[in-house]
Write a protein that holds these residues in place. Sequence first.
Motif, PDB file in Angstrom:
ATOM      1  N   ARG A   1      -0.495   3.018  11.223  1.00 28.05           N
ATOM      2  CA  ARG A   1      -0.472   3.753   9.938  1.00 28.05           C
ATOM      3  C   ARG A   1      -0.081   5.016   9.923  1.00 28.05           C
ATOM      4  O   ARG A   1       0.673   5.319   9.076  1.00 28.05           O
ATOM      5  CB  ARG A   1      -1.889   3.477   9.249  1.00 28.05           C
ATOM      6  N   ASP A   2      -0.358   5.916  11.205  1.00 37.09           N
ATOM      7  CA  ASP A   2       0.334   7.075  11.287  1.00 37.09           C
ATOM      8  C   ASP A   2       1.577   7.357  11.380  1.00 37.09           C
ATOM      9  O   ASP A   2       2.372   7.939  10.907  1.00 37.09           O
ATOM     10  CB  ASP A   2      -0.491   7.904  12.420  1.00 37.09           C
ATOM     11  N   TYR A   3       2.165   6.291  12.360  1.00 36.93           N
ATOM     12  CA  TYR A   3       3.367   5.935  12.626  1.00 36.93           C
ATOM     13  C   TYR A   3       4.294   5.602  11.549  1.00 36.93           C
ATOM     14  O   TYR A   3       5.306   6.374  11.040  1.00 36.93           O
ATOM     15  CB  TYR A   3       3.751   4.893  13.954  1.00 36.93           C
TER      16      TYR A   3
ATOM     17  N   LYS B   1       1.680  -8.195  10.859  1.00 35.28           N
ATOM     18  CA  LYS B   1       0.480  -8.188  11.792  1.00 35.28           C
ATOM     19  C   LYS B   1      -0.166  -9.762  11.682  1.00 35.28           C
ATOM     20  O   LYS B   1       0.228 -10.512  10.547  1.00 35.28           O
ATOM     21  CB  LYS B   1      -0.771  -7.259  11.329  1.00 35.28           C
TER      22      LYS B   1
ATOM     23  N   GLU C   1      -4.520  -0.218  14.586  1.00 36.80           N
ATOM     24  CA  GLU C   1      -4.152   0.239  13.229  1.00 36.80           C
ATOM     25  C   GLU C   1      -3.986   1.281  12.854  1.00 36.80           C
ATOM     26  O   GLU C   1      -3.002   1.757  12.092  1.00 36.80           O
ATOM     27  CB  GLU C   1      -5.110  -0.714  12.263  1.00 36.80           C
ATOM     28  N   SER C   2      -4.854   2.307  13.272  1.00 36.42           N
ATOM     29  CA  SER C   2      -4.700   3.769  12.770  1.00 36.42           C
ATOM     30  C   SER C   2      -3.402   4.209  13.384  1.00 36.42           C
ATOM     31  O   SER C   2      -2.605   5.195  12.696  1.00 36.42           O
ATOM     32  CB  SER C   2      -5.968   4.495  13.171  1.00 36.42           C
ATOM     33  N   TYR C   3      -3.140   3.901  14.529  1.00 41.09           N
ATOM     34  CA  TYR C   3      -1.871   4.557  15.245  1.00 41.09           C
ATOM     35  C   TYR C   3      -0.677   4.025  14.447  1.00 41.09           C
ATOM     36  O   TYR C   3       0.121   4.642  14.252  1.00 41.09           O
ATOM     37  CB  TYR C   3      -1.667   4.105  16.588  1.00 41.09           C
TER      38      TYR C   3
ATOM     39  N   GLU D   1       0.923  -1.227  -0.077  1.00 44.79           N
ATOM     40  CA  GLU D   1       0.068   0.019   0.070  1.00 44.79           C
ATOM     41  C   GLU D   1       1.006   1.199   0.084  1.00 44.79           C
ATOM     42  O   GLU D   1       1.277   1.655   0.949  1.00 44.79           O
ATOM     43  CB  GLU D   1      -0.941  -0.006   1.093  1.00 44.79           C
TER      44      GLU D   1
ATOM     45  N   GLU E   1      -8.542  -0.453  19.783  1.00 38.98           N
ATOM     46  CA  GLU E   1      -9.432   0.258  18.761  1.00 38.98           C
ATOM     47  C   GLU E   1      -8.662   1.334  17.883  1.00 38.98           C
ATOM     48  O   GLU E   1      -9.071   1.413  16.750  1.00 38.98           O
ATOM     49  CB  GLU E   1     -10.923   0.546  19.143  1.00 38.98           C
ATOM     50  N   GLU E   2      -7.595   1.731  18.607  1.00 38.31           N
ATOM     51  CA  GLU E   2      -6.720   2.417  17.635  1.00 38.31           C
ATOM     52  C   GLU E   2      -5.556   2.050  17.211  1.00 38.31           C
ATOM     53  O   GLU E   2      -4.651   2.849  16.662  1.00 38.31           O
ATOM     54  CB  GLU E   2      -6.554   3.782  18.644  1.00 38.31           C
TER      55      GLU E   2
ATOM     56  N   TRP F   1       2.794  -4.736   3.695  1.00 38.69           N
ATOM     57  CA  TRP F   1       2.201  -5.254   4.858  1.00 38.69           C
ATOM     58  C   TRP F   1       2.234  -6.805   4.566  1.00 38.69           C
ATOM     59  O   TRP F   1       2.106  -7.420   3.683  1.00 38.69           O
ATOM     60  CB  TRP F   1       0.534  -5.185   4.603  1.00 38.69           C
TER      61      TRP F   1
END
Length: 264
Positions: free
Chosen positions: A197-199, A57, A193-195, A13, A190-191, A18
């Motif tokens: 991705r941001d990192y 993951k 994957e978004s965390y 991506e 709940e955060e 991944w």
Amino acid sequence: MKLATEKMIAQKEGAIGWITFNNAARHNAVSLSMWNGLYEAVTAFAADGEVRLIVLKGAGEKAFVSGADISEFEQNRSSEETVRGYDEVAHRATEALTNVNKPTIAMIRGYCLGGGVSVALSCDLRIAGEGASFAVPAAKLGLGYAFEGVRRLVDVVGPSFTREIFYTARQFSADEAAAMGLVNRVVAIEELESYVRDYAARITNNAPLTAASVKTLVAQAVKDEPERDKRLCREVVARCFASEDYSEGRRAFMEKRKPRFTGR
């Protein structure tokens, strides 16, 4: 990217590769074919110039990797010869992950046990969701752990915690793992994957040559003094200063804009 086994998935991506352990029915327990698949995926992403960072993951909600697939041990790990062959395959995969020339992140949800800890330790950063649990249950199985695996754990958490992890064979919570230094961050599940991705985006927006040089320098720093390649250390630093990215970084700073790094 199609791999030899469907129980490992490799997807790209943008700048992120991944790798997913896709054996949710067995809590992502790693089979011999999956170790081979991990090696295949890491090697492919290492050679892909578009990929600047790799995230690992586990499929599903229950586990990152719950260890090696013990159901295979009678066939693949029951004699001196088969133990040696199995360990060589697993070692090849974790060494490829450790030495890949790009930053790596283990995104840990749920169980991270045995071989899962080995995989996570082979990554540069470990980010866990609340509720994750960690253990190396070798003492419950009577199996021996290779020096490289023990040394890697000592390098991350130190000798005292390494002894505790192996001696007790118990499961440690994400908060306990963070206190030991086994994981870098613990975030709300709940955060997670978004965390990550941001990192990952934060890292991939920085200069790839700088990240690669630091990875090399840290790998040399944890070696015993006689084993360190000081010439290599000098070379990777010099490569940064001689790069187009260094010129771009200086220009961007003076022009008060975000740099556009190319890895050259």
